[in-house]
Write a protein that holds these residues in place. Structure first.
Motif, mmCIF file in Angstrom:
data_model
loop_
_atom_site.group_PDB
_atom_site.id
_atom_site.type_symbol
_atom_site.label_atom_id
_atom_site.label_comp_id
_atom_site.label_asym_id
_atom_site.label_seq_id
_atom_site.Cartn_x
_atom_site.Cartn_y
_atom_site.Cartn_z
ATOM 1 N N GLY A 90 11.467 3.363 3.725
ATOM 2 C CA GLY A 90 10.172 3.337 3.053
ATOM 3 C C GLY A 90 9.261 2.251 3.584
ATOM 4 N N VAL A 91 9.348 1.970 4.884
ATOM 5 C CA VAL A 91 8.616 0.840 5.467
ATOM 6 C C VAL A 91 7.185 1.198 5.846
ATOM 7 N N SER A 92 6.882 2.496 5.912
ATOM 8 C CA SER A 92 5.526 2.937 6.239
ATOM 9 C C SER A 92 4.777 3.283 4.958
ATOM 10 N N GLU A 93 3.508 2.930 4.895
ATOM 11 C CA GLU A 93 2.737 3.190 3.671
ATOM 12 C C GLU A 93 2.583 4.683 3.395
ATOM 13 N N GLU A 94 2.712 5.509 4.407
ATOM 14 C CA GLU A 94 2.449 6.941 4.253
ATOM 15 C C GLU A 94 3.719 7.794 4.242
ATOM 16 N N PHE A 95 4.893 7.157 4.153
ATOM 17 C CA PHE A 95 6.135 7.913 4.221
ATOM 18 C C PHE A 95 7.116 7.360 3.204
ATOM 19 N N ASP A 96 7.528 8.190 2.260
ATOM 20 C CA ASP A 96 8.514 7.762 1.278
ATOM 21 C C ASP A 96 9.903 8.135 1.783
ATOM 22 N N THR B 31 0.816 -1.219 0.000
ATOM 23 C CA THR B 31 0.000 0.000 0.000
ATOM 24 C C THR B 31 0.851 1.271 0.000
ATOM 25 N N HIS B 32 2.124 1.161 -0.335
ATOM 26 C CA HIS B 32 3.024 2.318 -0.230
ATOM 27 C C HIS B 32 2.570 3.462 -1.141
ATOM 28 N N LEU B 33 2.655 4.682 -0.617
ATOM 29 C CA LEU B 33 2.128 5.843 -1.330
ATOM 30 C C LEU B 33 2.890 6.173 -2.603
ATOM 31 N N SER B 34 4.100 5.639 -2.807
ATOM 32 C CA SER B 34 4.867 5.966 -4.009
ATOM 33 C C SER B 34 4.423 5.177 -5.231
ATOM 34 N N PHE B 35 3.585 4.138 -5.033
ATOM 35 C CA PHE B 35 3.182 3.281 -6.144
ATOM 36 C C PHE B 35 2.054 3.936 -6.946
ATOM 37 N N TRP C 286 5.734 5.778 -9.123
ATOM 38 C CA TRP C 286 6.557 4.627 -9.486
ATOM 39 C C TRP C 286 5.729 3.362 -9.616
ATOM 40 N N PRO C 287 6.161 2.427 -10.467
ATOM 41 C CA PRO C 287 5.522 1.110 -10.456
ATOM 42 C C PRO C 287 5.810 0.411 -9.127
ATOM 43 N N GLU C 288 4.980 -0.526 -8.802
ATOM 44 C CA GLU C 288 5.171 -1.295 -7.569
ATOM 45 C C GLU C 288 6.550 -1.947 -7.580
#
Length: 196
Positions: free
Chosen positions: A103-109, A62-66, A73-75
């Motif tokens: 980058g282990v938190s879904e809301e923090f890149d 669920t990472h926000l960068s995907f 970014w792609p997954e």
């Protein structure tokens, strides 16, 4: 230029993971070609019992960068996946090495190995003063990790024979190199340090 590795040095190997290799989810062109050179640096640090830090992206699905989550970014580098594993052939010593997950938190890149990680604390505990930085990608996580180190007061060497960049926009890698040098980084190669 001739440089010496000293007691208060550490090696930072940035994001050498399968998903960043050719054929991976987010490939860095030529990333696999620097593995032998990286291993030479790793082995020299291992021989001297100096610390080696391996950073890695370690994202939840669920990472926000995907892109599917609204990012750019792609997954890639899903925690525990084959894509997140360190690439084939990379030497990971059994002693005096540290794995830094970012980058282990879904809301923090986190492009920098220092963002949301214990990296700075671990370096300070060991009295580290200078970092030798290598890995991928020159214009993203290598750049941010090195600039983070400079901002925290570490001296930095960028191992230019052991980095590869994306160059998404032509000139990005050159611009990143110039920025890192402006901030204090010294560019060097293996022969500047070990071949005498």
């Amino acid at each position: 230029m001739r440089l010496d590795i000293a007691e208060h040095d550490a090696l930072i190997v940035v994001d050498m993971q399968n998903d960043f290799m050719p054929g991976g989810a987010l490939p860095v062109p030529g990333a696999d070609t620097i593995v032998p050179t990286l291993n030479r640096y790793i082995e020299r640090f291992e021989e001297r019992a100096l610390p080696i830090f391996f950073t890695r992206d370690w994202h939840p699905k669920t990472h926000l960068s995907f892109r599917q989550n609204g990012g750019v970014w792609p997954e890639h580098c899903i925690e525990g996946s084959e894509g997140a594993a360190f690439c084939e052939g990379l030497h990971i010593p059994s002693d005096n090495r540290f794995i830094i997950s970012k980058g282990v938190s879904e809301e923090f890149d986190a492009y920098s190995g220092f963002q949301g990680t214990p990296l700075a604390a671990l370096l300070n505990e060991r009295g580290t003063r200078r970092l030798l930085v290598c890995g991928v990608a020159t214009d993203y996580c290598v750049r941010h990790t090195l600039l983070g180190a400079e901002n925290l007061g570490f001296r930095t060497l960028l191992l230019e024979d052991a980095v590869k960049g994306v160059d998404l926009h032509p000139g990005d890698c050159d611009a990143a190199l110039r920025e890192m040098m402006r901030k204090g980084a010294i560019l060097c190669r293996y022969e500047d340090i070990f071949d005498r």
